[in-house]
Design an enzyme around this catalytic site. Structure first.
Site, short mmCIF file in Angstrom:
data_model
loop_
_atom_site.label_atom_id
_atom_site.label_comp_id
_atom_site.label_asym_id
_atom_site.label_seq_id
_atom_site.Cartn_x
_atom_site.Cartn_y
_atom_site.Cartn_z
N LYS A 233 46.27 38.37 22.46
CA LYS A 233 46.47 39.74 21.97
C LYS A 233 47.77 40.30 22.54
CE LYS A 233 44.50 44.45 22.21
NZ LYS A 233 43.33 45.29 22.55
N ASP A 238 48.97 50.52 23.51
CA ASP A 238 47.83 50.93 22.71
C ASP A 238 47.57 52.43 22.91
OD1 ASP A 238 45.53 51.16 21.25
OD2 ASP A 238 44.28 49.93 22.58
N LYS A 245 43.70 57.83 22.23
CA LYS A 245 43.04 57.75 23.54
C LYS A 245 43.35 59.00 24.36
CE LYS A 245 43.34 52.70 24.28
NZ LYS A 245 41.90 52.40 24.37
N ASP A 256 48.19 46.04 27.46
CA ASP A 256 47.36 45.57 26.35
C ASP A 256 47.93 44.32 25.68
OD1 ASP A 256 44.89 45.98 25.21
OD2 ASP A 256 45.62 47.27 23.59
N ASP A 315 41.23 52.51 17.26
CA ASP A 315 41.42 52.02 18.63
C ASP A 315 40.82 50.62 18.82
OD1 ASP A 315 42.30 52.10 21.21
OD2 ASP A 315 40.79 53.52 21.93
N GLU A 317 41.89 47.96 17.57
CA GLU A 317 43.00 47.32 16.86
C GLU A 317 43.18 45.86 17.24
OE1 GLU A 317 43.33 48.86 19.65
OE2 GLU A 317 44.58 47.42 20.74
N ARG A 319 41.10 43.40 17.77
CA ARG A 319 40.31 42.44 16.99
C ARG A 319 40.90 42.25 15.59
NH1 ARG A 319 34.86 45.85 17.66
NH2 ARG A 319 35.92 46.28 19.63
N1 BES Z 1 42.85 47.76 24.63
C1 BES Z 1 41.59 48.39 24.47
C2 BES Z 1 40.52 47.87 25.42
C3 BES Z 1 40.72 48.11 26.87
C4 BES Z 1 40.69 49.39 27.37
C5 BES Z 1 40.82 47.04 27.71
C6 BES Z 1 40.80 49.58 28.72
C7 BES Z 1 40.94 47.23 29.05
C8 BES Z 1 40.94 48.53 29.56
C9 BES Z 1 41.07 48.20 23.05
O1 BES Z 1 42.03 48.14 22.07
C10 BES Z 1 40.18 49.36 22.78
O2 BES Z 1 40.68 50.45 22.75
N2 BES Z 1 38.89 49.10 22.61
C11 BES Z 1 37.96 50.12 22.36
C12 BES Z 1 37.03 49.62 21.30
C13 BES Z 1 36.14 50.69 20.72
C14 BES Z 1 36.96 51.67 19.90
C15 BES Z 1 35.10 50.03 19.87
C16 BES Z 1 37.21 50.40 23.65
O3 BES Z 1 36.94 49.47 24.42
O4 BES Z 1 36.92 51.56 23.91
ZN ZN Z 2 43.90 47.53 22.62
MN MN Z 3 42.55 50.07 21.34
#
Ligand code: BES
Ligand code: ZN
Ligand code: MN
Length: 469
Positions: A233, A238, A245, A256, A315, A317, A319
């Site tokens: 990734k 992000d 966020k 990220d 958010d 994104e 996946r």
């Molecule tokens: N990059 C983030 C995940 C992340 C956040 C990894 C903090 C490590 C630390 C990812 O893109 C994300 O925002 N995931 C969301 C998914 C949700 C919207 C289903 C998350 O984990 O809140």
């Molecule tokens: Zn992310």
């Molecule tokens: Mn995200």
């Protein structure tokens, strides 16, 4: 590097290892000094023992309380990383047959010297580099350990570099630099060419950024060797997109692209050590930015694989870009397909920042990876691809949603989403990593971190040793 592993020398000073309550085993002078200094041999503590004229005569590394767990020799060896910051300059060696794993200890020593100094003008106290030569313990492969340390430092440097200097273009430049060093080729599909090349979700996530999204495709090795494909990734920043966020959640999001940094670092090990694989590294490099062109909640995207995806949350994104990259990887049915991603906050809720979960349906690979994680002190924990939860990703209008309707099992359901884009690969494994060390430790400061790649390298080396003995 200011700390290097060397073969035998005559003059090297001894480092003794001591458990709390086990100081009797030290030579007389060291034991006496330890008593004077009230040295308790706490885990990771370092005591320099003075000799004549105040020059160092040796040092003691504390191992803490006796530990009888079966993998104590590996985990305790990481404490040797503290020697990198506490030994005086000069030549050193372990005093005796060490009570800890020798390979891990020697590697920890190398890793412990890491500093990220790119943005410091003028040295600060902590940035001063030691000049230490350490005699490699018997039987340790110094070239191998140096290659591993170089790779870990690459991952850390890439993650630590802020997004203003590590956009999609700079991530591509890093991949090209690596390719040049090891004779690999790199092709990229960039900007609107992503639409023509059928990478619609990589384009959709990255199109709002001033720096064009791209898919980086690195290939190395003999075409006839087993195909191992790594996908990382590469979200260089992000913001969350239109589902923005909050400030605290965005602060660290330069990391990220931690999955991309880690697969590049793993590729570096594989290429530097000449493993017997046809290696491919795929990195969807995008910025999840906010602008008029941003993709929206409620949009429906048609993926490379043809499956339609309703956007429940912009958010989620990672996946999306991974799905198109995994679909491409899957088309040539590789022997091993491994992806790494800072995919979910939920993985941290489940296991914390230091223990990345991995997912695979390949029982043999899972067993090998878990064992390698212990052997190399690179912890990982398997979590299940629990199929009944696929239903939670259902969409009312498209083939799937990119998020679930509830807040449960977020790391697991993200893994299930990805699994829906892999069919032909003989083995697929997904690692949901944090890519960041939140507290300083013996082997590194706070900042970008390699996770899982030393374990993965050990598995690859075991299966595909290549030409070297
Ligand atoms: N990059 C983030 C995940 C992340 C956040 C990894 C903090 C490590 C630390 C990812 O893109 C994300 O925002 N995931 C969301 C998914 C949700 C919207 C289903 C998350 O984990 O809140
Ligand atoms: Zn992310
Ligand atoms: Mn995200």
């Amino acid at each position: 590097m200011p700390i290097s592993l060397i073969d035998e020398t005559n003059e090297a000073l001894p480092v003794w290892l001591a458990e709390a309550g086990g100081l009797e085993a030290l030579p007389d002078a060291a034991r006496a000094w330890a008593k004077v200094a009230r040295f308790g041999a706490e885990a990771g503590s370092v005591l320099v023992v003075p000799g004549e004229g105040g020059a160092p005569a040796g040092a003691v590394l504390g191992l803490g309380k006796p530990d009888s767990r079966p993998d104590a020799a590996e985990w305790r060896a990481l404490l040797a990383g503290n020697l990198a910051r506490h030994l005086p300059d000069g030549d050193w060696r372990f005093a005796a047959e060490a009570a800890v794993d020798r390979d891990v200890a020697a590697l920890a020593l190398l890793l412990g010297q890491y500093r990220f100094a790119r943005y410091r003008t003028g040295a600060k106290g902590d940035d001063k580099q030691p000049q230490i030569r350490f005699q490699a313990p018997q039987g340790v492969d110094t070239a191998e350990l140096s290659a591993i340390a170089d790779a870990v430092f690459l991952a850390r440097d890439l993650i630590n570099t802020p997004a203003n200097d590590m956009g999609p273009a700079e991530l591509e430049a890093a991949a090209r630099g690596l390719a040049k060093e090891f004779g690999a080729t790199v092709e990229t599909v960039e900007g609107d060419a992503l639409l023509a090349g059928n990478f619609p979700m990589i384009h959709a996530v990255g199109r709002a950024s001033a720096s064009a999204p791209r898919l980086i495709d690195l290939v190395w090795g003999k075409p006839s060797d087993p195909k191992v494909t790594l996908v990382g990734k590469g979200v260089v920043f992000d913001t969350g997109g239109l589902d923005i966020k909050p400030a605290a959640g965005m602060l660290l999001m330069k990391k990220d692209m931690g999955g991309a940094a880690n697969v590049l670092a793993l590729a570096r090990m594989v290429m530097a050590r000449g493993l017997g694989v046809r290696l491919r590294v795929l990195i969807p490099a995008v910025e999840n930015a906010i602008a008029g062109a941003a993709f929206r909640p409620g949009d429906v995207l048609t993926s490379r694989k043809g499956k339609t995806v309703e956007i429940g949350n912009t958010d989620a994104e990672g996946r999306l870009v991974l799905a198109d990259a995994l679909a491409l990887a899957d088309e040539e049915a590789p022997e091993l397909l491994i992806d790494m991603a800072t995919l979910t906050g939920a993985a941290r809720v489940a296991l914390g920042p230091d223990l990345p979960p991995f997912y695979t349906a390949d029982e043999g690979f899972a067993a090998d990876l878990a064992a390698a994680g212990q052997r190399t002190a690179d912890p990982l924990w398997r979590m299940p691809l629990w199929q009944p939860y696929v239903a939670n990703l259902a969409s009312k209008i498209a083939d799937t949603n990119n998020v679930t309707s509830d807040a449960f099992a977020g790391s697991l359901t993200a893994a299930l989403f990805l699994q829906g884009f892999v069919e032909k690969a003989k083995s697929w494994t997904h690692l949901d990593i944090f890519g960041w060390r939140p507290k300083p430790g013996p082997t590194g400061p706070v900042g970008g971190e390699a996770q899982g790649i030393r374990a993965l390298y050990a598995v690859l080396k075991q299966r595909y040793p290549g030409d070297q003995a």
